[in-house]
Design a protein around this motif. Structure first.
Motif, PDB file in Angstrom:
ATOM      1  N   LYS A 173       0.817  -1.220   0.000  1.00 53.39           N
ATOM      2  CA  LYS A 173       0.000   0.000   0.000  1.00 53.39           C
ATOM      3  C   LYS A 173       0.843   1.259   0.000  1.00 53.39           C
ATOM      4  N   ASP A 174       0.565   2.139  -0.950  1.00 50.00           N
ATOM      5  CA  ASP A 174       1.110   3.497  -0.995  1.00 50.00           C
ATOM      6  C   ASP A 174       2.559   3.591  -0.544  1.00 50.00           C
ATOM      7  N   THR A 175       3.421   2.855  -1.237  1.00 45.66           N
ATOM      8  CA  THR A 175       4.830   2.874  -0.883  1.00 45.66           C
ATOM      9  C   THR A 175       5.563   3.867  -1.799  1.00 45.66           C
ATOM     10  N   THR A 176       6.408   4.658  -1.191  1.00 44.20           N
ATOM     11  CA  THR A 176       7.140   5.662  -1.969  1.00 44.20           C
ATOM     12  C   THR A 176       8.213   4.987  -2.817  1.00 44.20           C
ATOM     13  N   VAL A 177       8.293   5.393  -4.055  1.00 40.66           N
ATOM     14  CA  VAL A 177       9.313   4.838  -4.935  1.00 40.66           C
ATOM     15  C   VAL A 177       9.730   5.918  -5.951  1.00 40.66           C
ATOM     16  N   SER A 178      11.030   6.011  -6.227  1.00 46.02           N
ATOM     17  CA  SER A 178      11.487   6.930  -7.272  1.00 46.02           C
ATOM     18  C   SER A 178      11.087   6.354  -8.618  1.00 46.02           C
ATOM     19  N   GLU A 179      10.742   7.241  -9.548  1.00 41.15           N
ATOM     20  CA  GLU A 179      10.283   6.726 -10.831  1.00 41.15           C
ATOM     21  C   GLU A 179      11.437   6.442 -11.770  1.00 41.15           C
ATOM     22  N   ASN A 180      12.145   5.365 -11.445  1.00 42.02           N
ATOM     23  CA  ASN A 180      13.121   4.828 -12.379  1.00 42.02           C
ATOM     24  C   ASN A 180      13.133   3.314 -12.250  1.00 42.02           C
ATOM     25  N   ALA A 181      13.663   2.633 -13.261  1.00 44.34           N
ATOM     26  CA  ALA A 181      13.516   1.183 -13.366  1.00 44.34           C
ATOM     27  C   ALA A 181      14.069   0.438 -12.151  1.00 44.34           C
ATOM     28  N   SER A 182      15.300   0.781 -11.725  1.00 47.56           N
ATOM     29  CA  SER A 182      15.895  -0.031 -10.665  1.00 47.56           C
ATOM     30  C   SER A 182      15.190   0.206  -9.334  1.00 47.56           C
ATOM     31  N   ALA A 183      14.739   1.433  -9.085  1.00 47.24           N
ATOM     32  CA  ALA A 183      14.027   1.709  -7.834  1.00 47.24           C
ATOM     33  C   ALA A 183      12.715   0.927  -7.788  1.00 47.24           C
ATOM     34  N   ILE A 184      12.016   0.884  -8.917  1.00 48.08           N
ATOM     35  CA  ILE A 184      10.729   0.173  -8.956  1.00 48.08           C
ATOM     36  C   ILE A 184      10.940  -1.326  -8.750  1.00 48.08           C
ATOM     37  N   VAL A 185      11.889  -1.913  -9.469  1.00 44.26           N
ATOM     38  CA  VAL A 185      12.100  -3.359  -9.349  1.00 44.26           C
ATOM     39  C   VAL A 185      12.669  -3.711  -7.969  1.00 44.26           C
ATOM     40  N   ASN A 186      13.500  -2.814  -7.405  1.00 49.18           N
ATOM     41  CA  ASN A 186      13.980  -3.061  -6.039  1.00 49.18           C
ATOM     42  C   ASN A 186      12.838  -3.069  -5.047  1.00 49.18           C
ATOM     43  N   ALA A 187      11.883  -2.151  -5.208  1.00 55.19           N
ATOM     44  CA  ALA A 187      10.727  -2.109  -4.298  1.00 55.19           C
ATOM     45  C   ALA A 187       9.905  -3.386  -4.423  1.00 55.19           C
ATOM     46  N   ILE A 188       9.738  -3.852  -5.674  1.00 51.79           N
ATOM     47  CA  ILE A 188       8.992  -5.096  -5.903  1.00 51.79           C
ATOM     48  C   ILE A 188       9.730  -6.281  -5.274  1.00 51.79           C
ATOM     49  N   ASP A 189      11.031  -6.340  -5.503  1.00 50.45           N
ATOM     50  CA  ASP A 189      11.858  -7.434  -4.969  1.00 50.45           C
ATOM     51  C   ASP A 189      11.772  -7.478  -3.442  1.00 50.45           C
ATOM     52  N   GLU A 190      11.884  -6.304  -2.825  1.00 54.84           N
ATOM     53  CA  GLU A 190      11.874  -6.258  -1.364  1.00 54.84           C
ATOM     54  C   GLU A 190      10.534  -6.724  -0.820  1.00 54.84           C
ATOM     55  N   PHE A 191       9.446  -6.222  -1.416  1.00 56.47           N
ATOM     56  CA  PHE A 191       8.104  -6.610  -0.962  1.00 56.47           C
ATOM     57  C   PHE A 191       7.860  -8.099  -1.182  1.00 56.47           C
ATOM     58  N   GLU A 192       8.247  -8.612  -2.336  1.00 58.62           N
ATOM     59  CA  GLU A 192       7.954 -10.017  -2.639  1.00 58.62           C
ATOM     60  C   GLU A 192       8.831 -10.971  -1.825  1.00 58.62           C
ATOM     61  N   SER A 193      10.055 -10.561  -1.551  1.00 54.87           N
ATOM     62  CA  SER A 193      10.913 -11.432  -0.733  1.00 54.87           C
ATOM     63  C   SER A 193      10.426 -11.453   0.711  1.00 54.87           C
ATOM     64  N   THR A 194      10.020 -10.281   1.231  1.00 57.11           N
ATOM     65  CA  THR A 194       9.456 -10.230   2.588  1.00 57.11           C
ATOM     66  C   THR A 194       8.190 -11.083   2.653  1.00 57.11           C
ATOM     67  N   THR A 195       7.343 -10.954   1.637  1.00 62.69           N
ATOM     68  CA  THR A 195       6.103 -11.738   1.603  1.00 62.69           C
ATOM     69  C   THR A 195       6.403 -13.233   1.568  1.00 62.69           C
ATOM     70  N   SER A 196       7.415 -13.622   0.783  1.00 61.67           N
ATOM     71  CA  SER A 196       7.788 -15.039   0.712  1.00 61.67           C
ATOM     72  C   SER A 196       8.229 -15.559   2.076  1.00 61.67           C
ATOM     73  N   MET A 197       9.003 -14.743   2.806  1.00 59.11           N
ATOM     74  CA  MET A 197       9.448 -15.141   4.145  1.00 59.11           C
ATOM     75  C   MET A 197       8.251 -15.267   5.083  1.00 59.11           C
ATOM     76  N   THR A 198       7.298 -14.347   4.942  1.00 61.54           N
ATOM     77  CA  THR A 198       6.081 -14.405   5.763  1.00 61.54           C
ATOM     78  C   THR A 198       5.355 -15.729   5.529  1.00 61.54           C
ATOM     79  N   ILE A 199       5.249 -16.128   4.265  1.00 60.38           N
ATOM     80  CA  ILE A 199       4.538 -17.371   3.934  1.00 60.38           C
ATOM     81  C   ILE A 199       5.243 -18.569   4.574  1.00 60.38           C
ATOM     82  N   VAL A 200       6.578 -18.603   4.490  1.00 55.92           N
ATOM     83  CA  VAL A 200       7.327 -19.704   5.096  1.00 55.92           C
ATOM     84  C   VAL A 200       7.048 -19.763   6.608  1.00 55.92           C
ATOM     85  N   GLY A 201       6.991 -18.588   7.239  1.00 59.03           N
ATOM     86  CA  GLY A 201       6.682 -18.528   8.673  1.00 59.03           C
ATOM     87  C   GLY A 201       5.278 -19.026   8.974  1.00 59.03           C
ATOM     88  N   LYS A 202       4.328 -18.706   8.094  1.00 56.37           N
ATOM     89  CA  LYS A 202       2.930 -19.123   8.305  1.00 56.37           C
ATOM     90  C   LYS A 202       2.777 -20.643   8.232  1.00 56.37           C
TER      91      LYS A 202
END
Lengths: 294, 268
Positions: free
Chosen positions: B197-226
């Motif tokens: 939700k409403d996460t700040t990101v600079s409008e360039n390719a690496s910033a966007i993909v880094n934000a996606i990577d960080e969110f998806e990796s955190t989510t993956s860890m959450t799933i493993v914990g669940k």
């Protein structure tokens, strides 16, 4: 499209579609079957009946008015919209006189089986509900009123806790082979729903579904400690259900917690770098090759 | 009655695993064989697939956001193609070049974003992987699908993400869903969803993909914990592996002794 191919398509659909919605999916499939204008009503009803018998749904709970106790309901103790209680041998809501009841010798065995599996339930589930229902083998309906003729039955368990729900359904067919030996065919389904009430909210993991195992065993009817045929059947049934549940519980543990996690991390999305893992796998297979060469 | 069948089919299709849409459609087709209803199934498939975003033919991602206006076709902005889809056969048809440059050229980092998402797929998605980047007014949709279909071993699994970068606002919103189906001697389904939700990101390719990577990796860890949480808190308490005595039950006449024993304990 023939009856068989429709039946197979319905079973395949049920095996693929979301198991958490099994009851509404089954109702929807039946409404599609009933909506087919190219087939006569009798064969549509036959297909509907067979699907209801073949597809296990989560068990319903009813209250027995006479005993005040709860009992489990499935298609095997159903007549219309009523379900027979093993406590009182009465249907609730009440039914016409022509509703099916087990013959006296099976009712006696049913009472004893309910007693025995109630103890089993207490020891393994430490709560929950259990119900056993018995009836005659179809071929023998007019034949012997004796236990020698074999019988059919279903053993049910249900347990709920805050995070989940377990339904066990064991359908058993007992076929006499000789005076001293009987064949037990048992089909066991466990419906395990670990989704909790919050599963539609973000951040909640839902694991839900069912696994089925079949077992056939010839068991002795002259067991030490069993003074009569009734007791021999109770011992054999007890041991077989206990064995099936032990195996399925291990299988559920493996599938729900190891297999699904493996598919997620190895096949769908890896947490670490896939490239690193490929390298690791390559090293691993080199080690194996090295070991094999020794 | 006619509209009711449409609702029933739509409801059934929407409970199918994403990797098994064509098999589910075949089953429903057999059940509806007596009627001229196959188009109802196709309509239901397409609306389910494009609502969430879906991978077709292994390398295209379609969505209601990538539909070509006034046509039955979908646009793939990554390859600059437009095509029709046959979801029942998992195929694309009538593929043609489509000029996306007027829409894409307004996003200065489009090409580098495509490159970064390709790399992201190589890093984290071991099986089928495809994405689409869809400019839509001031919104930039990024839809990612990773999928594994393994009928020989009776399972399918899909990770799907849908992000919207709000251009000029430096924010990214989105959601991911994981859906795994295992069906050897049974039918077991895993589902999980999470929102960004409403996460700040600079409008360039690496910033966007880094934000996606960080969110998806955190989510993956959450799933493993669940997994661990459900195993320990829910599963273990439903049924014991063995009774407290750690041995199997002595069936037969003596089984009443267990009850005697527990009565004695309870009456103390």
């Amino acid at each position: 499209m023939s009856y068989e191919s429709k039946f197979d398509a319905a079973l395949d659909a049920v095996r693929r579609l979301d198991p958490k919605q099994i009851s509404s999916n089954l109702n929807h499939i039946i409404s599609l079957v009933q909506a087919d204008d190219s087939v006569d009503q009798d064969s549509k009803d036959d297909l509907t009946q067979d699907l209801l018998l073949s597809i296990d749904q989560p068990l319903k709970v009813n209250t027995c008015k006479e005993s005040g106790k709860e009992y489990l309901c499935c298609d095997y103790n159903r007549d219309g919209d009523s379900y027979r209680s093993h406590w009182s041998n009465k249907y609730y809501p009440s039914v016409d006189e022509d509703a099916p009841y087990p013959p006296e010798h099976l009712r006696q065995l049913e009472i004893k089986a309910n007693d025995a599996f109630d103890i089993y339930r207490d020891l393994y589930y430490e709560g929950g509900l259990s119900s056993v229902y018995l009836w005659e083998s179809e071929e023998d309906e007019d034949a012997s009123q004796l236990l020698d003729a074999g019988f059919v039955g279903v053993v049910l368990f249900q347990k709920k806790n805050e995070g989940g729900k377990w339904d066990s359904i064991h359908v058993v067919e007992v076929i006499p082979e000789t005076k001293a030996l009987a064949l037990y065919k048992i089909t066991s389904t466990v419906i395990l729903d670990l989704s909790g009430a919050q599963s539609t909210k973000p951040g909640q993991l839902s694991l839900s579904g069912s696994l089925i195992r079949q077992l056939e065993a010839s068991c002795s009817l002259t067991i030490e400690g069993a003074t009569n045929l009734e007791t021999a059947h109770l011992i054999n049934l007890g041991q077989l259900v206990e064995k099936q549940e032990y195996n399925i519980r291990n299988l559920l543990q493996e599938v729900y917690f190891d297999k699904l996690k493996d598919i997620f991390l190895k096949d769908v999305r890896s947490i670490g770098d896939v490239g690193d893992k490929k390298l690791e796998d390559a090293k691993h297979s080199q080690v194996i090759k090295g070991l094999q060469a020794l | 009655m006619a509209s009711k069948i449409e609702d029933v089919v739509a409801s059934l299709v929407s409970s199918a695993p994403p990797g098994e849409l064509s098999q589910a459609a075949t089953d429903l087709g057999a059940l509806l064989s007596g009627r001229a209803n196959q188009s109802i199934i196709n309509t239901a498939l397409e609306s389910y697939a494009t609502e969430e975003g879906a991978i077709v033919a292994g390398n295209y991602v379609i969505s209601k956001h990538s539909k070509l206006a006034g046509s039955t076709k979908y646009i793939d902005y990554v390859s600059g193609k437009a095509f029709n889809v046959d979801l029942k056969a998992n195929k694309v048809l009538d593929v043609e070049d489509h000029n996306v440059s007027d829409k894409v050229s307004s996003i200065s980092y489009f090409d580098s974003l495509v490159k970064a998402l390709n790399q992201y797929g190589e890093d984290h998605f071991p099986s089928l992987y495809a994405f689409n980047v869809i400019p839509d007014g001031s919104d930039l949709h990024i839809i990612i699908v990773g999928q594994r279909v393994n009928p020989d071993n009776f399972y399918t699994g899909q990770w799907r993400s849908h992000y919207v970068v709000s251009q000029g606002k430096d924010t990214i919103n989105g959601d991911v869903s994981l859906d795994i189906h295992y069906y050897e001697d049974g039918n077991v389904r895993l589902t999980f969803g999470e929102k960004l939700k409403d996460t700040t990101v600079s409008e360039n390719a690496s910033a966007i993909v880094n934000a996606i990577d960080e969110f998806e990796s955190t989510t993956s860890m959450t799933i493993v914990g669940k997994f661990e949480e459900l195993n320990q808190k829910s599963f273990k308490n439903l049924r014991r592996l063995l009774p407290v005595t750690r041995s199997k039950i002595q069936w037969g006449k003596a089984i009443g002794n267990y009850r005697l024993g527990s009565d004695v304990v309870n009456k103390k």
